[in-house]
Design a protein around this motif. Structure first.
Motif, PDB file in Angstrom:
ATOM      1  N   GLY A 194       0.816  -1.214   0.000  1.00  0.00           N
ATOM      2  CA  GLY A 194       0.000   0.000   0.000  1.00  0.00           C
ATOM      3  C   GLY A 194       0.846   1.259   0.000  1.00  0.00           C
ATOM      4  N   MET A 195       1.932   1.251   0.759  1.00  0.00           N
ATOM      5  CA  MET A 195       2.829   2.408   0.771  1.00  0.00           C
ATOM      6  C   MET A 195       3.439   2.634  -0.610  1.00  0.00           C
ATOM      7  SD  MET A 195       4.818   2.049   4.433  1.00  0.00           S
ATOM      8  CE  MET A 195       3.918   2.200   5.992  1.00  0.00           C
ATOM      9  N   ARG A 196       3.795   1.564  -1.256  1.00  0.00           N
ATOM     10  CA  ARG A 196       4.369   1.699  -2.608  1.00  0.00           C
ATOM     11  C   ARG A 196       3.338   2.267  -3.584  1.00  0.00           C
ATOM     12  NH1 ARG A 196       8.029  -3.849  -2.339  1.00  0.00           N
ATOM     13  NH2 ARG A 196      10.048  -2.749  -2.194  1.00  0.00           N
ATOM     14  N   GLU A 197       2.089   1.866  -3.443  1.00  0.00           N
ATOM     15  CA  GLU A 197       1.058   2.439  -4.304  1.00  0.00           C
ATOM     16  C   GLU A 197       0.874   3.925  -4.025  1.00  0.00           C
ATOM     17  OE1 GLU A 197      -2.638   0.399  -4.253  1.00  0.00           O
ATOM     18  OE2 GLU A 197      -1.782  -1.542  -4.817  1.00  0.00           O
ATOM     19  N   LEU A 198       0.947   4.313  -2.754  1.00  0.00           N
ATOM     20  CA  LEU A 198       0.843   5.737  -2.398  1.00  0.00           C
ATOM     21  C   LEU A 198       2.038   6.544  -2.890  1.00  0.00           C
ATOM     22  CD1 LEU A 198      -0.319   5.765   1.349  1.00  0.00           C
ATOM     23  CD2 LEU A 198      -1.630   6.595  -0.625  1.00  0.00           C
ATOM     24  N   GLY A 199       3.189   5.885  -2.946  1.00  0.00           N
ATOM     25  CA  GLY A 199       4.420   6.593  -3.275  1.00  0.00           C
ATOM     26  C   GLY A 199       5.068   7.228  -2.053  1.00  0.00           C
ATOM     27  N   ARG A 200       4.648   6.811  -0.861  1.00  0.00           N
ATOM     28  CA  ARG A 200       5.234   7.348   0.376  1.00  0.00           C
ATOM     29  C   ARG A 200       4.821   6.448   1.539  1.00  0.00           C
ATOM     30  NH1 ARG A 200       0.594  10.239  -0.630  1.00  0.00           N
ATOM     31  NH2 ARG A 200      -0.843  10.490   1.148  1.00  0.00           N
ATOM     32  N   GLY A 201       5.558   6.572   2.636  1.00  0.00           N
ATOM     33  CA  GLY A 201       5.211   5.819   3.829  1.00  0.00           C
ATOM     34  C   GLY A 201       6.242   6.033   4.918  1.00  0.00           C
ATOM     35  N   THR A 202       5.864   5.678   6.138  1.00  0.00           N
ATOM     36  CA  THR A 202       6.762   5.784   7.280  1.00  0.00           C
ATOM     37  C   THR A 202       6.613   4.546   8.150  1.00  0.00           C
ATOM     38  OG1 THR A 202       6.560   8.203   7.314  1.00  0.00           O
ATOM     39  CG2 THR A 202       7.413   7.156   9.296  1.00  0.00           C
ATOM     40  N   LEU A 203       7.742   4.003   8.564  1.00  0.00           N
ATOM     41  CA  LEU A 203       7.790   2.858   9.458  1.00  0.00           C
ATOM     42  C   LEU A 203       8.516   3.291  10.718  1.00  0.00           C
ATOM     43  CD1 LEU A 203       8.962   0.318   6.728  1.00  0.00           C
ATOM     44  CD2 LEU A 203       6.651   0.432   7.702  1.00  0.00           C
ATOM     45  N   LEU A 204       7.814   3.313  11.845  1.00  0.00           N
ATOM     46  CA  LEU A 204       8.362   3.805  13.108  1.00  0.00           C
ATOM     47  C   LEU A 204       8.551   2.641  14.079  1.00  0.00           C
ATOM     48  CD1 LEU A 204       6.032   6.924  13.531  1.00  0.00           C
ATOM     49  CD2 LEU A 204       8.447   6.948  12.833  1.00  0.00           C
ATOM     50  N   PHE A 205       9.757   2.508  14.595  1.00  0.00           N
ATOM     51  CA  PHE A 205      10.091   1.467  15.554  1.00  0.00           C
ATOM     52  C   PHE A 205      10.478   2.137  16.863  1.00  0.00           C
ATOM     53  CE2 PHE A 205      10.850  -0.120  11.332  1.00  0.00           C
ATOM     54  CZ  PHE A 205      10.370  -1.417  11.355  1.00  0.00           C
ATOM     55  N   VAL A 206       9.843   1.729  17.950  1.00  0.00           N
ATOM     56  CA  VAL A 206      10.092   2.336  19.263  1.00  0.00           C
ATOM     57  C   VAL A 206      10.708   1.284  20.173  1.00  0.00           C
ATOM     58  CG1 VAL A 206       9.070   3.511  21.239  1.00  0.00           C
ATOM     59  CG2 VAL A 206       8.145   3.904  18.944  1.00  0.00           C
ATOM     60  N   ASN A 207      11.870   1.619  20.758  1.00  0.00           N
ATOM     61  CA  ASN A 207      12.583   0.660  21.602  1.00  0.00           C
ATOM     62  C   ASN A 207      13.154   1.337  22.838  1.00  0.00           C
ATOM     63  OD1 ASN A 207      13.401  -0.381  18.527  1.00  0.00           O
ATOM     64  ND2 ASN A 207      12.768  -1.992  19.916  1.00  0.00           N
ATOM     65  N   GLY A 208      13.473   0.511  23.833  1.00  0.00           N
ATOM     66  CA  GLY A 208      14.174   0.989  25.002  1.00  0.00           C
ATOM     67  C   GLY A 208      15.674   1.007  24.770  1.00  0.00           C
ATOM     68  N   SER A 209      16.406   1.439  25.780  1.00  0.00           N
ATOM     69  CA  SER A 209      17.846   1.644  25.627  1.00  0.00           C
ATOM     70  C   SER A 209      18.619   0.356  25.379  1.00  0.00           C
ATOM     71  CB  SER A 209      18.413   2.349  26.862  1.00  0.00           C
ATOM     72  OG  SER A 209      18.209   1.567  28.020  1.00  0.00           O
ATOM     73  N   SER A 210      18.058  -0.803  25.780  1.00  0.00           N
ATOM     74  CA  SER A 210      18.789  -2.060  25.573  1.00  0.00           C
ATOM     75  C   SER A 210      18.944  -2.393  24.091  1.00  0.00           C
ATOM     76  CB  SER A 210      18.112  -3.217  26.306  1.00  0.00           C
ATOM     77  OG  SER A 210      16.799  -3.437  25.840  1.00  0.00           O
ATOM     78  N   ALA A 211      18.220  -1.685  23.224  1.00  0.00           N
ATOM     79  CA  ALA A 211      18.394  -1.880  21.777  1.00  0.00           C
ATOM     80  C   ALA A 211      19.769  -1.410  21.311  1.00  0.00           C
ATOM     81  CB  ALA A 211      17.306  -1.130  21.011  1.00  0.00           C
ATOM     82  N   VAL A 212      20.348  -0.450  22.022  1.00  0.00           N
ATOM     83  CA  VAL A 212      21.646   0.099  21.617  1.00  0.00           C
ATOM     84  C   VAL A 212      22.723  -0.090  22.678  1.00  0.00           C
ATOM     85  CG1 VAL A 212      20.719   1.778  20.002  1.00  0.00           C
ATOM     86  CG2 VAL A 212      20.907   2.397  22.395  1.00  0.00           C
ATOM     87  N   ARG A 213      22.312  -0.411  23.901  1.00  0.00           N
ATOM     88  CA  ARG A 213      23.260  -0.682  24.985  1.00  0.00           C
ATOM     89  C   ARG A 213      22.798  -1.956  25.679  1.00  0.00           C
ATOM     90  NH1 ARG A 213      24.316   3.989  29.238  1.00  0.00           N
ATOM     91  NH2 ARG A 213      25.504   4.854  27.489  1.00  0.00           N
ATOM     92  N   PRO A 214      23.311  -3.106  25.247  1.00  0.00           N
ATOM     93  CA  PRO A 214      22.842  -4.379  25.795  1.00  0.00           C
ATOM     94  C   PRO A 214      22.965  -4.422  27.318  1.00  0.00           C
ATOM     95  CG  PRO A 214      24.237  -4.752  23.885  1.00  0.00           C
ATOM     96  CD  PRO A 214      24.338  -3.293  24.203  1.00  0.00           C
ATOM     97  N   ASN A 215      21.919  -4.917  27.957  1.00  0.00           N
ATOM     98  CA  ASN A 215      21.863  -4.969  29.411  1.00  0.00           C
ATOM     99  C   ASN A 215      21.783  -6.430  29.844  1.00  0.00           C
ATOM    100  OD1 ASN A 215      21.168  -4.895  32.123  1.00  0.00           O
ATOM    101  ND2 ASN A 215      19.674  -3.242  31.898  1.00  0.00           N
ATOM    102  N   PRO A 216      22.808  -6.950  30.523  1.00  0.00           N
ATOM    103  CA  PRO A 216      22.794  -8.374  30.884  1.00  0.00           C
ATOM    104  C   PRO A 216      21.688  -8.749  31.858  1.00  0.00           C
ATOM    105  CG  PRO A 216      24.629  -7.237  31.958  1.00  0.00           C
ATOM    106  CD  PRO A 216      24.043  -6.266  30.978  1.00  0.00           C
TER     107      PRO A 216
END
Length: 221
Positions: A125-147
């Motif tokens: 559907g986004m390709r048919e529109l010719g535009r789109g946005t994909l938003l991913f929301v994460n906590g800090s462990s996505a970039v700083r692994p927490n054991p």
């Protein structure tokens, strides 16, 4: 009119983000497991004159998630913006030495298979529109692994890699993939991480389209 689809709808960030995108003129598709909760959220949005509808699905059930997104597009209009922000389960957050191979099945399905299924459902559907946005929301462990929270650290890192590849691959099609990292707790009184502030930030990421990774606030030292 196009649709803002929110996977992981809830009364905090989800409701605030739905309200913000709805105020901008998008219809809103709310996707979560709890039908009663969805009814309450759609009623809240209706009081703000936001056209919204709830769709029951579990991100661990790929068929239900895909069906919900297809139904939302059919009912409300093509999905132009997809936000993936469900809250991980507590059992994903075991210490690293207590995390077995089997313990990673659900976190990886939650943070990788769920997003992949969601993107594949809305991308045509986004390709048919010719535009789109994909938003991913994460906590800090996505970039700083927490054991202390190994499951989410591993799964969020995989989700980040997938989202980054989407960013690089789809930019030429005017489809913007971006990630927002929220280092601290989401609280109504937080200066940078209140639901309303974060919702505005996500809307800015959608409209400004200026890079892949964004931080709600700096990571703690």
């Amino acid at each position: 009119m196009t649709t803002f689809a929110l996977i992981g709808a809830g009364p905090g960030l989800g409701l605030a983000t739905a309200r913000r995108f709805g105020a901008a003129g998008h219809t809103v598709a709310l996707i979560a497991r709890d039908a009663k909760k969805l009814d309450g959220l759609t009623a809240d949005l209706a009081r703000d004159d936001v056209q919204a509808r709830g769709y029951t699905a579990d991100v661990l059930d790929i068929e239900s998630l895909t069906a919900a997104l297809y139904a939302a597009a059919a009912d409300l209009g093509t999905v132009e913006i997809l936000q993936y922000s469900p809250v991980p389960r507590a059992d994903f957050m075991k210490p690293v030495l207590d995390t077995s191979a089997d313990d990673l099945d659900a976190p990886l399905a939650f943070s990788v298979k769920g997003p992949v299924a969601g993107v594949h459902a809305v991308l045509p559907g986004m390709r048919e529109l010719g535009r789109g946005t994909l938003l991913f929301v994460n906590g800090s462990s996505a970039v700083r692994p927490n054991p202390k929270v190994a499951g989410t650290s591993i799964a969020f890192a995989a989700e980040s890699a997938y989202a980054r590849m989407l960013h690089d691959t789809l930019a030429g099609e005017n489809i913007h993939a971006a990630q927002l990292i929220i280092p601290g707790a989401i609280r109504p009184d937080a200066e940078h991480s209140s639901p309303d502030v974060l919702a505005e930030r996500l809307y800015d990421i959608h409209t400004k389209r200026d890079g892949f990774r964004h931080y709600a606030e700096p990571l703690p030292a």
